[in-house]
Scaffold this active site. Structure first.
Site, PDB file in Angstrom:
ATOM      1  N   ARG A  34      51.650  43.504  37.372  1.00 46.14           N
ATOM      2  CA  ARG A  34      51.102  42.436  38.227  1.00 46.14           C
ATOM      3  C   ARG A  34      52.209  41.736  39.031  1.00 46.14           C
ATOM      4  NH1 ARG A  34      46.510  38.688  38.413  1.00 46.14           N
ATOM      5  NH2 ARG A  34      47.212  36.523  38.450  1.00 46.14           N
ATOM      6  N   ILE A  60      46.139  35.178  44.422  1.00 45.04           N
ATOM      7  CA  ILE A  60      45.820  36.309  43.542  1.00 45.04           C
ATOM      8  C   ILE A  60      45.000  35.705  42.410  1.00 45.04           C
ATOM      9  CG2 ILE A  60      48.041  36.056  42.314  1.00 45.04           C
ATOM     10  CD1 ILE A  60      48.006  39.038  41.702  1.00 45.04           C
ATOM     11  N   SER A  61      43.892  36.355  42.050  1.00 47.47           N
ATOM     12  CA  SER A  61      42.985  35.787  41.052  1.00 47.47           C
ATOM     13  C   SER A  61      43.646  35.701  39.676  1.00 47.47           C
ATOM     14  CB  SER A  61      41.723  36.635  40.940  1.00 47.47           C
ATOM     15  OG  SER A  61      41.060  36.692  42.184  1.00 47.47           O
ATOM     16  N   GLN A  62      43.155  34.754  38.887  1.00 49.18           N
ATOM     17  CA  GLN A  62      43.593  34.591  37.491  1.00 49.18           C
ATOM     18  C   GLN A  62      43.374  35.917  36.733  1.00 49.18           C
ATOM     19  OE1 GLN A  62      40.948  31.870  35.613  1.00 49.18           O
ATOM     20  NE2 GLN A  62      42.126  31.702  33.732  1.00 49.18           N
ATOM     21  N   PRO A  63      44.320  36.330  35.886  1.00 52.92           N
ATOM     22  CA  PRO A  63      44.183  37.616  35.186  1.00 52.92           C
ATOM     23  C   PRO A  63      42.849  37.765  34.437  1.00 52.92           C
ATOM     24  CG  PRO A  63      46.391  36.738  34.843  1.00 52.92           C
ATOM     25  CD  PRO A  63      45.626  35.688  35.596  1.00 52.92           C
TER      26      PRO A  63
END
Ligand code: SAH
Length: 210
Positions: A34, A60-63
């Site tokens: 990531r 970037i979206s939260q994992p």
């Protein structure tokens, strides 16, 4: 701690502990770097439990959200997927590992170019990137088995419904900035069935030309 250790902990603490069960999703998220998808100034925070800025006012979206949306798609390997909102390309890479083909649309040309370069560098040959307005889908490549949208429209773009197969899912955040809902919609013979997942906070899906 090195990136591999951080990734391991991300999967244990943010995903497994919160109920993500799909073994393929967990395995892929343990594998994909990531940190190469985020700008250098936030690289050390790449595995933190939050969304991060990627420039151009986008994130970037939260994992956990990436894992949960991917699990909800319910893919098993043969699918053709449409993704709207390529952004960093991280969710694209996760999908590319799990399905046959990913068609992904990003409206900001610079982000699309950066993501395309990184996905090529990592060797993905089943990803097709386009710059443009994803709200109209990608008609020539339709129908898709599933569609994932990672920016939030106020209302579901109807064009997307006609581009998913009957029985196919659309996982999408819908609503105004202060009250978005993550939905899993399934196209039926006569319309759509709707499942509400949880409240979310995505950047808006912008439908004007860039
Ligand atoms: N999945 C991405 C999320 C990026 S944020 C990631 O985790 O990195 C959402 C992205 O959607 C932004 O890059 C934004 O520019 C893009 N976007 C917004 N409106 C769009 C539209 N109409 N068509 C395509 N992309 C759009």
């Amino acid at each position: 701690m090195d990136f591999e250790q951080k990734r391991f902990l991300m999967v244990e603490q943010q995903m497994k502990a919160r109920g993500i069960k799909d073994k393929r999703v967990l395995q892929i998220m343990r594998k994909i770097p990531r940190h190469v998808f985020v700008p250098k100034n936030v690289c050390s925070r790449a595995y933190d439990d939050c969304a991060l800025p990627i420039g151009f006012g986008q994130t970037i979206s939260q994992p956990y959200v990436v894992a949960s949306m991917t699990e909800t798609l319910g893919v098993c390997g043969h699918e053709s997927v449409l993704e709207i909102g390529t952004g960093s390309g991280y969710q694209t890479a996760v999908l590319a590992e799990l399905v046959k083909e990913v068609f992904t649309i990003e409206r900001i040309p610079d982000l699309s170019a950066l993501a395309t370069k990184m996905l090529e560098r990592l060797g993905y040959q089943n990803v097709f990137c386009q710059t443009g307005d994803g709200a109209v889908g990608w008609k020539e490549k339709s129908p898709f088995d599933v569609i994932i949208v990672t920016a939030a429209p106020e209302h579901l773009p109807q064009e997307l419904v006609s581009q998913v197969v009957v029985g196919g899912r659309i996982v999408i955040p819908v609503g105004p900035a202060d009250s978005q809902k993550l939905l899993c919609l399934t196209r039926t013979k006569t319309g759509l069935s709707e499942q509400y997942l949880y409240p979310v906070s995505f950047v808006p899906l912008i439908q004007d030309p860039y």
